[in-house]
Design an enzyme around this catalytic site. Structure first.
Site, PDB file in Angstrom:
ATOM      1  N   HIS A 179       0.823  -1.221   0.000  1.00 30.38           N
ATOM      2  CA  HIS A 179       0.000   0.000   0.000  1.00 30.38           C
ATOM      3  C   HIS A 179       0.859   1.274   0.000  1.00 30.38           C
ATOM      4  CE1 HIS A 179       0.612  -0.070   4.372  1.00 30.38           C
ATOM      5  NE2 HIS A 179       0.231   1.187   4.388  1.00 30.38           N
TER       6      HIS A 179
ATOM      7  N   LYS B 169       8.594   0.769  16.009  1.00 32.82           N
ATOM      8  CA  LYS B 169       7.293   1.011  16.651  1.00 32.82           C
ATOM      9  C   LYS B 169       7.574   1.747  17.964  1.00 32.82           C
ATOM     10  CE  LYS B 169       4.414  -1.820  14.162  1.00 32.82           C
ATOM     11  NZ  LYS B 169       4.452  -1.318  12.781  1.00 32.82           N
TER      12      LYS B 169
ATOM     13  N   HIS C 235       7.639  -2.192   2.435  1.00 29.64           N
ATOM     14  CA  HIS C 235       7.528  -0.734   2.371  1.00 29.64           C
ATOM     15  C   HIS C 235       8.893  -0.023   2.238  1.00 29.64           C
ATOM     16  CE1 HIS C 235       3.644  -1.945   3.464  1.00 29.64           C
ATOM     17  NE2 HIS C 235       3.745  -1.870   4.768  1.00 29.64           N
TER      18      HIS C 235
ATOM     19  N   LYS D 188       0.563   5.543  -2.034  1.00 30.42           N
ATOM     20  CA  LYS D 188       0.606   6.858  -1.386  1.00 30.42           C
ATOM     21  C   LYS D 188       1.067   7.894  -2.413  1.00 30.42           C
ATOM     22  CE  LYS D 188       1.774   4.947   3.172  1.00 30.42           C
ATOM     23  NZ  LYS D 188       0.734   5.294   4.130  1.00 30.42           N
TER      24      LYS D 188
HETATM   25  C1  BG6 Z   1       1.553  -2.353   7.603  1.00 30.92           C
HETATM   26  C2  BG6 Z   1       2.274  -2.986   8.769  1.00 30.92           C
HETATM   27  O1  BG6 Z   1       1.858  -3.007   6.399  1.00 30.92           O
HETATM   28  O2  BG6 Z   1       1.932  -0.990   7.491  1.00 30.92           O
HETATM   29  C3  BG6 Z   1       1.995  -2.230  10.033  1.00 30.92           C
HETATM   30  O3  BG6 Z   1       1.857  -4.332   8.908  1.00 30.92           O
HETATM   31  C4  BG6 Z   1       2.287  -0.761   9.874  1.00 30.92           C
HETATM   32  O4  BG6 Z   1       2.762  -2.755  11.129  1.00 30.92           O
HETATM   33  C5  BG6 Z   1       1.616  -0.205   8.629  1.00 30.92           C
HETATM   34  O5  BG6 Z   1       1.807  -0.083  11.035  1.00 30.92           O
HETATM   35  C6  BG6 Z   1       2.068   1.197   8.349  1.00 30.92           C
HETATM   36  O6  BG6 Z   1       1.295   1.740   7.315  1.00 30.92           O
HETATM   37  P1  BG6 Z   1       1.033   3.313   7.223  1.00 30.92           P
HETATM   38  O7  BG6 Z   1       0.304   3.501   5.948  1.00 30.92           O
HETATM   39  O8  BG6 Z   1       0.243   3.666   8.445  1.00 30.92           O
HETATM   40  O9  BG6 Z   1       2.393   3.938   7.245  1.00 30.92           O
END
Ligand code: BG6
Length: 484
Positions: A177, A329, A239, A181
């Protein structure tokens, strides 16, 4: 052509939190292609009406004041539901018949969205194949697979093989995802739609790059997943690797899926492989102090909630320029940023106090929140002799463009419907990314692992991380979003 989006795992969290709100938003903005149908399926015994009613509540909650009864009523008739069990072949036969009937008057592009637990990806693909639902003679058939795509290189390969038995690669859309963005796509626009940045985007001008994804959230109730994943599988393989490849890649010849992905793959191939001693020297791991008290976490758990990894890229552009990737985190704030740290000027003629603490130029791509870009440069302080101070030029999406930036899923769902795979990971890309992460994870899981540094909630990771950077003559850029 009309579209049918079939959501497997329709009663799940992702569907109500992200997918339906994104489709509702597209409909509200008039951007959902005419004749789009959404068919949910899961074991829960909803009817069309009861599922719609539940989704109305959840959508209202997640889109806030952009929800209106009138818009919902325009959108809701597109939503249908058929109960079914993803592990049972006859559920797929029923679903196939149901979809054929729904689309009888007009063949439709179908998008099969696997919004399920990962263990169902393989059986779902196999059942879709057995029910002849991947066959494209009447209209395109596409499958969307959520992350995590495997848990290591072997399992990712197996999953690719299983999916490819039924779907050709052009039909497969692997979601990350982050790629949906706007600020992540903007990395390409920034680099390749401007002439002035690319000439300095290399080892001659850049000292190093820091890519950080810091989150305030702890793992909360996600121990079941997180204990076996940890920060490398959860944030790095997908990511951070995406942000890294977009920052480091060469300019593609065309903005189309394979040209873009070919360039990303070249960067992944250029990453210097790590042996055990490299992993020990080039990575830091950590865990926030209260992690072991989280529900369902093993009291002696060694799972990392902080990770920092130094990658070296063996090509002409990046030789000698480390890329530091970091995620944690329980940070003091949420920020995802790419910091391009430029080199010091070759000679400083200013003989003033400020030269002692001189900082070189920095460009910060603020991915989220407060999306924007900041360029930091030295300026003469007025009326103070030749005193220098770092100042900045700021760009904020929110002040330059009206409206909120759309959620990633809006863009991604539209792209799948339109058959544009540029913002999805290709099979070789996913496997190469695992090929980089696996050797690190293996060492982290072994007795040779670097020490697990504990850090307090609100810190930027363990003190070992700061010391590790200092040993390399560098410093983390630990600032909560530079833009607000
Ligand atoms: C997810 C992870 O893919 O992405 C999560 O499993 C994380 O741990 C999240 O919090 C972060 O996504 P975003 O869009 O909030 O940065």
């Amino acid at each position: 052509m009309a579209h049918t989006i079939v959501i497997f795992g329709a009663s799940g969290d992702l569907t109500s939190r992200k997918l339906i709100p994104a489709l509702y938003e597209l409909s509200r903005k008039g951007r959902l292609p005419e004749g789009t149908r959404i068919v949910g399926t899961s074991r829960t015994e909803y009817t069309d009406e009861s599922w719609r009613a539940e989704l109305a509540d959840s959508t209202a909650k997640f889109v806030g004041d952009r929800f209106s009864e009138e818009n919902w009523q325009n959108f809701a008739p597109a939503i249908h539901y058929l109960p079914g069990d993803i592990e049972q072949a006859d559920s797929f036969q029923r679903l196939a018949a149901y979809l054929d009937e729904l689309e009888e008057s007009q063949p439709a592009t179908r998008v099969y969205y696997l919004s399920t637990a990962p263990r169902f990806y393989q059986p779902a693909a196999a059942h879709l194949g057995a029910a002849n639902m991947a066959e494209e003679s009447r209209a395109p058939r596409r499958i969307v697979i959520e992350k995590p795509f495997g848990t290591d290189l072997d399992s990712a390969r197996q999953l690719n093989e299983a999916v490819h038995k039924v779907f050709a690669e052009h039909q497969v859309y692997r979601i990350d995802h982050y790629l949906g963005k706007e600020t992540v796509s903007n990395i390409l626009a920034f680099r390749f739609a401007n002439t002035i940045f690319e000439p300095v985007w290399n080892r001659n001008y850049i000292d190093h790059v820091q890519i950080t994804a810091a989150e305030e959230v702890t793992i909360g109730h996600r121990a079941g997943f997180y204990e076996t994943a940890g920060v490398l599988r959860d944030m790095f393989q997908n990511h951070l690797m995406q942000l890294f490849t977009l920052t480091a890649m060469e300019a593609p010849a065309r903005f189309e899926a394979d040209s873009v992905r070919d360039e990303k793959v070249k960067v992944l191939r250029a990453v210097r492989p790590m042996r055990e001693e490299d992993v020990v020297a080039s990575t830091v791991r950590g865990q926030y102090r209260s992690y072991r008290d989280e529900p369902n976490v093993d009291r002696r758990s060694n799972t990392s909630t902080f990770g920092a990894v130094k990658l070296s890229v063996d090509n002409w552009r990046w030789q000698g320029v480390p890329f530091y990737l970091r995620s944690l985190k329980a940070s003091s704030c949420r920020t995802t940023q790419i910091v391009i740290q430029f080199r010091q000027p070759p000679h400083l003629m200013f003989d003033t106090e400020s030269v002692k603490t001189f900082e070189a130029n920095r460009l910060i791509l603020q991915i989220q929140p407060a999306e924007g870009i900041q360029l930091q440069f030295q300026t003469k302080v007025p009326d103070a002799g030749m005193k220098l101070r770092m100042t900045d030029l700021d760009f904020r999406f929110r002040t330059k463009f009206a409206g909120d930036l759309p959620e990633a899923y809006q863009r991604l769902l539209l792209d799948v419907m339109q058959g544009d795979a540029s913002l999805f990971s290709r099979s070789d890309e996913v496997e190469l990314a695992w090929g980089i992460i696996d050797p690190i994870q293996r060492v982290w899981d072994s007795s040779s692992a670097p020490p697990l540094g504990l850090y307090a909630e609100g810190d930027w990771g363990p003190v070992t991380s700061t010391a590790w950077m200092q040993q390399q003559g560098r410093q983390w850029f630990d600032l909560c979003p530079v833009l607000h």
